[in-house]
Motif scaffolding. Structure first.
Motif, PDB file in Angstrom:
ATOM      1  N   PRO A 311      -0.824  -0.980  -0.787  1.00 34.92           N
ATOM      2  CA  PRO A 311      -1.921  -0.046  -0.536  1.00 34.92           C
ATOM      3  C   PRO A 311      -2.018   0.479   0.897  1.00 34.92           C
ATOM      4  O   PRO A 311      -2.548   1.565   1.112  1.00 34.92           O
ATOM      5  CB  PRO A 311      -3.167  -0.860  -0.904  1.00 34.92           C
ATOM      6  CG  PRO A 311      -2.762  -2.279  -0.793  1.00 34.92           C
ATOM      7  CD  PRO A 311      -1.309  -2.336  -1.123  1.00 34.92           C
ATOM      8  N   ARG A 312      -1.527  -0.287   1.875  1.00 31.53           N
ATOM      9  CA  ARG A 312      -1.689   0.136   3.278  1.00 31.53           C
ATOM     10  C   ARG A 312      -0.364  -0.014   4.034  1.00 31.53           C
ATOM     11  O   ARG A 312      -0.205  -0.898   4.869  1.00 31.53           O
ATOM     12  CB  ARG A 312      -2.786  -0.680   3.956  1.00 31.53           C
ATOM     13  CG  ARG A 312      -4.148  -0.490   3.298  1.00 31.53           C
ATOM     14  CD  ARG A 312      -5.156  -1.538   3.715  1.00 31.53           C
ATOM     15  NE  ARG A 312      -6.276  -1.552   2.793  1.00 31.53           N
ATOM     16  CZ  ARG A 312      -7.221  -2.483   2.775  1.00 31.53           C
ATOM     17  NH1 ARG A 312      -7.176  -3.476   3.654  1.00 31.53           N
ATOM     18  NH2 ARG A 312      -8.203  -2.436   1.886  1.00 31.53           N
ATOM     19  N   PRO A 313       0.612   0.840   3.736  1.00 31.11           N
ATOM     20  CA  PRO A 313       1.947   0.685   4.323  1.00 31.11           C
ATOM     21  C   PRO A 313       1.961   0.956   5.820  1.00 31.11           C
ATOM     22  O   PRO A 313       1.438   1.979   6.291  1.00 31.11           O
ATOM     23  CB  PRO A 313       2.784   1.717   3.565  1.00 31.11           C
ATOM     24  CG  PRO A 313       1.801   2.741   3.095  1.00 31.11           C
ATOM     25  CD  PRO A 313       0.534   1.989   2.823  1.00 31.11           C
ATOM     26  N   LEU A 314       2.578   0.052   6.570  1.00 31.37           N
ATOM     27  CA  LEU A 314       2.712   0.217   8.016  1.00 31.37           C
ATOM     28  C   LEU A 314       3.533   1.456   8.365  1.00 31.37           C
ATOM     29  O   LEU A 314       3.314   2.102   9.384  1.00 31.37           O
ATOM     30  CB  LEU A 314       3.367  -1.034   8.620  1.00 31.37           C
ATOM     31  CG  LEU A 314       3.578  -1.061  10.133  1.00 31.37           C
ATOM     32  CD1 LEU A 314       2.239  -1.008  10.867  1.00 31.37           C
ATOM     33  CD2 LEU A 314       4.365  -2.309  10.545  1.00 31.37           C
ATOM     34  N   GLY A 315       4.466   1.798   7.492  1.00 33.27           N
ATOM     35  CA  GLY A 315       5.351   2.931   7.759  1.00 33.27           C
ATOM     36  C   GLY A 315       4.850   4.261   7.231  1.00 33.27           C
ATOM     37  O   GLY A 315       5.637   5.199   7.066  1.00 33.27           O
ATOM     38  N   GLU A 316       3.546   4.377   6.998  1.00 32.33           N
ATOM     39  CA  GLU A 316       3.005   5.609   6.409  1.00 32.33           C
ATOM     40  C   GLU A 316       3.394   6.858   7.200  1.00 32.33           C
ATOM     41  O   GLU A 316       3.862   7.851   6.632  1.00 32.33           O
ATOM     42  CB  GLU A 316       1.480   5.527   6.297  1.00 32.33           C
ATOM     43  CG  GLU A 316       0.869   6.781   5.672  1.00 32.33           C
ATOM     44  CD  GLU A 316      -0.646   6.738   5.599  1.00 32.33           C
ATOM     45  OE1 GLU A 316      -1.205   7.285   4.640  1.00 32.33           O
ATOM     46  OE2 GLU A 316      -1.283   6.157   6.519  1.00 32.33           O
ATOM     47  N   GLN A 317       3.228   6.824   8.529  1.00 30.24           N
ATOM     48  CA  GLN A 317       3.531   8.008   9.327  1.00 30.24           C
ATOM     49  C   GLN A 317       5.020   8.359   9.293  1.00 30.24           C
ATOM     50  O   GLN A 317       5.391   9.531   9.285  1.00 30.24           O
ATOM     51  CB  GLN A 317       3.056   7.809  10.766  1.00 30.24           C
ATOM     52  CG  GLN A 317       1.546   7.904  10.925  1.00 30.24           C
ATOM     53  CD  GLN A 317       0.980   9.219  10.379  1.00 30.24           C
ATOM     54  OE1 GLN A 317       1.500  10.299  10.662  1.00 30.24           O
ATOM     55  NE2 GLN A 317      -0.069   9.126   9.575  1.00 30.24           N
ATOM     56  N   LEU A 318       5.869   7.337   9.262  1.00 31.58           N
ATOM     57  CA  LEU A 318       7.307   7.591   9.178  1.00 31.58           C
ATOM     58  C   LEU A 318       7.674   8.186   7.815  1.00 31.58           C
ATOM     59  O   LEU A 318       8.555   9.051   7.726  1.00 31.58           O
ATOM     60  CB  LEU A 318       8.088   6.300   9.424  1.00 31.58           C
ATOM     61  CG  LEU A 318       8.095   5.794  10.875  1.00 31.58           C
ATOM     62  CD1 LEU A 318       8.671   4.379  10.943  1.00 31.58           C
ATOM     63  CD2 LEU A 318       8.885   6.736  11.769  1.00 31.58           C
ATOM     64  N   MET A 319       7.004   7.745   6.758  1.00 27.28           N
ATOM     65  CA  MET A 319       7.247   8.337   5.439  1.00 27.28           C
ATOM     66  C   MET A 319       6.795   9.794   5.414  1.00 27.28           C
ATOM     67  O   MET A 319       7.515  10.673   4.915  1.00 27.28           O
ATOM     68  CB  MET A 319       6.523   7.536   4.355  1.00 27.28           C
ATOM     69  CG  MET A 319       7.191   6.235   3.990  1.00 27.28           C
ATOM     70  SD  MET A 319       6.520   5.502   2.470  1.00 27.28           S
ATOM     71  CE  MET A 319       5.038   4.701   3.073  1.00 27.28           C
TER      72      MET A 319
END
Length: 401
Positions: A311-319
């Motif tokens: 639910p809260r991926p650390l890599g969201e911005q990179l994705m």
């Protein structure tokens, strides 16, 4: 190994914060960046020559690309033969849906039955190189199994923290590898909180998704293989099941590296990357379409595709950066659609894929229907694991027909 790697030298040169770009030493043990608390990305000395012709004599594993991997000493490699998985033509489904080119890279044929073998082989290799004695991981299933196996191979202690509802097959495999297994009520973010408690003194290396710099380096080898196995040509669109997103980010990183070392023409059009999530847990989709600022407070639900319950991926911005740079998109698939996809891939192509793999196929169907993907394009799907481990999730499916 079939061929010696003694003459090969990693071109690793730096680690950079994915947020601000601040550089860190790649020759010391690192986690996330001290500056922004964000993932560190490995950089390589691209001025050093690395000819693709040398690959012809190398073994069929991910270690064939050693110059562009971060391992400094051959003796530290912890391998079970991961990588170089086949790309299969889905000719029956292509004909059924009038698609010109439909292929699937089957990561379920890796050791421990999933793509997680790549990232954890690399992470445990680097942990060994830095003298680490034990590792800990929060997992939705496959990553914990892979870490347990590679820690066993390396002679390291392993602690796996997974949701209590994780299928028994995943738990049992971790036990067989000698790992300590801790069960938690909730999803992987709850497991991450438990990892923080258990490892408060820092005795174990936390190899959570993107909390150390090297799982992504193992996963990026999928990108190198896609190009090499495709005879140095690229698909038009790649659909990838994105939970933590390491593979999505890694494949894109590989394509950019391959342009810089001259393995791909500088002006080549790179594939559009499509991130596929579960409707029950679709934080990236919600952010991508502007329905939330970010996933920091997103609340997900369990899904039969355990690997998508992040639910809260650390890599969201990179994705998001990968989707933006590639001109791609994000889409979510329902539980029932995944079951439909599982049945179709099984009955039409003889493949029993993970629900995550079924999700990318159903996403393809939807995106072709809406015109987002043209039937004339070269389409590549990523199946990230074997369906065998998900039998508990799928029990009763045919009884309900």
């Amino acid at each position: 190994m079939e061929t010696t790697l003694q003459s090969l030298v990693s071109h690793l040169s730096t680690l950079s914060c994915s947020g601000c770009g601040k550089q860190y030493s790649p020759f010391e043990k690192q986690t996330v960046s001290a500056c922004c608390q964000l993932p560190l990305l490995a950089g390589y000395n691209l001025a050093e020559s690395f000819s693709k012709e040398v690959l012809q004599k190398r073994e069929g594993t991910m270690w064939r690309y050693l110059e562009m991997l971060p391992v400094l000493h051959e003796e530290n490699i912890v391998s079970l033969g991961e990588g170089y998985t086949p790309i299969l033509k889905l000719s029956n489904l292509a004909k059924k849906y009038e698609l010109r080119s439909l292929q699937l890279k089957d990561e379920g044929q890796n050791p421990t039955g999933s793509f997680k073998a790549r990232g954890l082989s690399m992470a445990i290799t680097k942990a060994k190189e830095h003298g680490v004695e034990g590792c800990i991981i929060p997992t939705a299933g496959n990553a914990g199994v892979a870490m347990a196996a590679y820690c066993a191979k390396a002679g390291m202690r392993a602690t796996v923290v997974m949701p209590r509802h994780t299928p028994k097959a995943f738990r049992d495999e971790c036990y067989w590898y000698g790992a300590e297994v801790v069960l938690v009520d909730g999803l992987i973010n709850d497991c991450a909180a438990r990892v923080k408690e258990l490892n408060s003194k820092g005795e174990l290396l936390d190899v959570s998704t993107l909390k150390e710099p090297y799982r992504i380096e193992g996963k990026k080898t999928m990108g190198y293989e896609i190009v090499e196995q495709g005879n140095w040509e690229l698909p038009d669109v790649i659909l990838y099941p994105a939970g933590g997103g390491t593979g999505l980010i890694g494949i894109w990183k590989a394509f950019k590296e391959m342009k810089k070392i001259g393995w791909l023409p500088e002006d080549i059009k790179l594939p559009r990357m499509v991130a596929v999530q579960a409707e029950n847990c679709r934080p990236l989709v919600e952010t991508f379409y502007g329905r939330q600022a970010n996933a920091q407070n997103y609340m997900g639900k369990p899904t039969i595709a355990n690997g998508l319950a992040v639910p809260r991926p650390l890599g969201e911005q990179l994705m998001l950066q990968t989707l933006q740079e590639s001109g791609g998109t994000a889409i979510s698939i329902s539980e029932q659609e995944m079951i439909t996809g599982l049945k179709e891939l099984g009955a039409d192509e003889g493949l029993f894929v993970a629900p995550e793999g079924a999700a990318v196929w159903m996403a393809t169907r939807k995106l072709v229907d809406t015109g987002c993907i043209s039937p004339d394009e070269k389409i590549l799907l990523l199946n990230t694991g074997s369906g065998q481990k998900y039998m508990e999730n799928l029990s009763g499916v045919f009884a309900e027909d």
